[in-house]
Design a protein around this motif. Sequence first.
Motif, PDB file in Angstrom:
ATOM      1  N   GLN A  71     -34.289   3.060  20.946  1.00  0.00           N
ATOM      2  CA  GLN A  71     -33.313   3.756  20.110  1.00  0.00           C
ATOM      3  C   GLN A  71     -31.874   3.385  20.429  1.00  0.00           C
ATOM      4  N   PHE A  72     -31.601   3.002  21.674  1.00  0.00           N
ATOM      5  CA  PHE A  72     -30.237   2.618  22.030  1.00  0.00           C
ATOM      6  C   PHE A  72     -29.820   1.333  21.317  1.00  0.00           C
ATOM      7  N   VAL A  77     -18.533   5.912  25.047  1.00  0.00           N
ATOM      8  CA  VAL A  77     -19.574   5.272  24.233  1.00  0.00           C
ATOM      9  C   VAL A  77     -20.608   4.609  25.132  1.00  0.00           C
ATOM     10  N   TRP A  78     -20.158   3.960  26.194  1.00  0.00           N
ATOM     11  CA  TRP A  78     -21.078   3.305  27.130  1.00  0.00           C
ATOM     12  C   TRP A  78     -22.002   4.333  27.788  1.00  0.00           C
ATOM     13  N   VAL A 101     -17.969   9.763  17.489  1.00  0.00           N
ATOM     14  CA  VAL A 101     -17.041  10.790  17.974  1.00  0.00           C
ATOM     15  C   VAL A 101     -17.782  12.081  18.319  1.00  0.00           C
ATOM     16  N   PHE A 102     -18.686  12.510  17.443  1.00  0.00           N
ATOM     17  CA  PHE A 102     -19.383  13.771  17.685  1.00  0.00           C
ATOM     18  C   PHE A 102     -20.487  13.640  18.735  1.00  0.00           C
ATOM     19  N   GLN A 103     -21.207  12.528  18.742  1.00  0.00           N
ATOM     20  CA  GLN A 103     -22.329  12.402  19.667  1.00  0.00           C
ATOM     21  C   GLN A 103     -21.890  12.120  21.099  1.00  0.00           C
ATOM     22  N   THR A 104     -20.773  11.419  21.275  1.00  0.00           N
ATOM     23  CA  THR A 104     -20.286  11.171  22.629  1.00  0.00           C
ATOM     24  C   THR A 104     -19.702  12.425  23.268  1.00  0.00           C
ATOM     25  N   ALA A 105     -19.622  13.489  22.505  1.00  0.00           N
ATOM     26  CA  ALA A 105     -19.132  14.757  23.056  1.00  0.00           C
ATOM     27  C   ALA A 105     -20.248  15.576  23.685  1.00  0.00           C
ATOM     28  N   HIS A 106     -21.514  15.280  23.331  1.00  0.00           N
ATOM     29  CA  HIS A 106     -22.595  16.147  23.785  1.00  0.00           C
ATOM     30  C   HIS A 106     -23.828  15.419  24.321  1.00  0.00           C
ATOM     31  N   VAL A 107     -24.160  14.263  23.765  1.00  0.00           N
ATOM     32  CA  VAL A 107     -25.347  13.528  24.226  1.00  0.00           C
ATOM     33  C   VAL A 107     -24.886  12.526  25.275  1.00  0.00           C
ATOM     34  N   THR A 165     -11.545   6.742  28.797  1.00  0.00           N
ATOM     35  CA  THR A 165     -11.428   5.987  27.547  1.00  0.00           C
ATOM     36  C   THR A 165     -12.598   6.286  26.624  1.00  0.00           C
ATOM     37  N   PHE A 166     -12.410   6.003  25.347  1.00  0.00           N
ATOM     38  CA  PHE A 166     -13.485   6.168  24.376  1.00  0.00           C
ATOM     39  C   PHE A 166     -14.597   5.156  24.643  1.00  0.00           C
ATOM     40  N   ALA A 167     -14.204   3.950  25.058  1.00  0.00           N
ATOM     41  CA  ALA A 167     -15.194   2.912  25.370  1.00  0.00           C
ATOM     42  C   ALA A 167     -16.124   3.368  26.493  1.00  0.00           C
ATOM     43  N   ALA A 168     -15.548   4.010  27.505  1.00  0.00           N
ATOM     44  CA  ALA A 168     -16.361   4.520  28.626  1.00  0.00           C
ATOM     45  C   ALA A 168     -17.313   5.612  28.141  1.00  0.00           C
TER      46      ALA A 168
END
Length: 323
Positions: free
Chosen positions: A116-117, A300-301, A205-211, A295-298
């Motif tokens: 899935q990733f 997302v990673w 934006v929304f998923q990197t806040a919780h998952v 950072t946002f990149a961090a």
Amino acid sequence: MLSLFFVPLVIVNIGFITSPWVLFFMYILSGLGMAGIGMGVMHDAIHGAYSKNRKVNKYMGYTLNLIGANATIWKIQHNVLHHTYTNIDEADDDISAPFFLRFSPHAKKYWLHKFQFIYIWFFYGLSTISWVTSKDFIKMRQYRKMGFIKQEEFRKEMLQVISWKLVYYSYTLALPIIMLSMSPWLVVLAFITMHFVTGIAISLVFQTAHVMPSSEFPLPDEDGMIANDWAIHQLATTSNFSPRSRVFSWFIGGLNYQVEHHLLPNICHVHYRKLSRIVAETAREYGIPYHTKKTFAAAVWDHIKMLYQLGRMELAPVKQRVK
């Protein structure tokens, strides 16, 4: 954001564009505007945080309808279910996913989740296409069964959903097909590209806040109770990112400060940066987790790593799931 969404579409609908490259460029710009409306305009308005005036909030909330979705459905899914039951399996609609995606360690695992990733980006890109076509109708019926929409109001709400979507598709797809001297399939492909841009932006934006690896996924006990206080629960299940980037924060409607948003959802996002200092200091004072990425990149990673882990993590035993 409204201009970024509508102006390119107006240019397209005038019918002067003859180059496919210009067509796609206009739709991509409109996709960025659509994401901006979703994160920076309607999101505050539906939370009642855009203005002190309720009518202003109500009408600005309809900007979601202008980009193809429905404000009533969003309010139930996001304000009620997501903000009340953040990261609680089968209660938080934001982590409820089709069988081929797994956002919680308590969701059933299938063999394809190992990948899935890799394939999730395709479905993130198609998420808003699903939203403006089928999702609102599915959720409308689901929320009626759950009692959020009364039976006597259902028909009226359904007619409104259909009407708004007809308006949306008229100026984003039907008119461009009529006005442009290009193949209809080229216009459809540009329309899908617009949504792909929006879907990727909003989903990340929304998923990197919780998952995230730092996020908790608590479950209720036998009495349906969560052990933690609600505010502590929000801190344990939510993460910030890119706190120093003011331009990025402006574009995504302050949603890089998700912790502050979850604690104070009725406060306009323009105040989150200053509030974050108070929240962080208070969390440190009481030994409560305050998750943030530079950072946002961090972020997302880390989200990718979490998707990878969820694809290999077995269903948590019941004794470990009750917290």
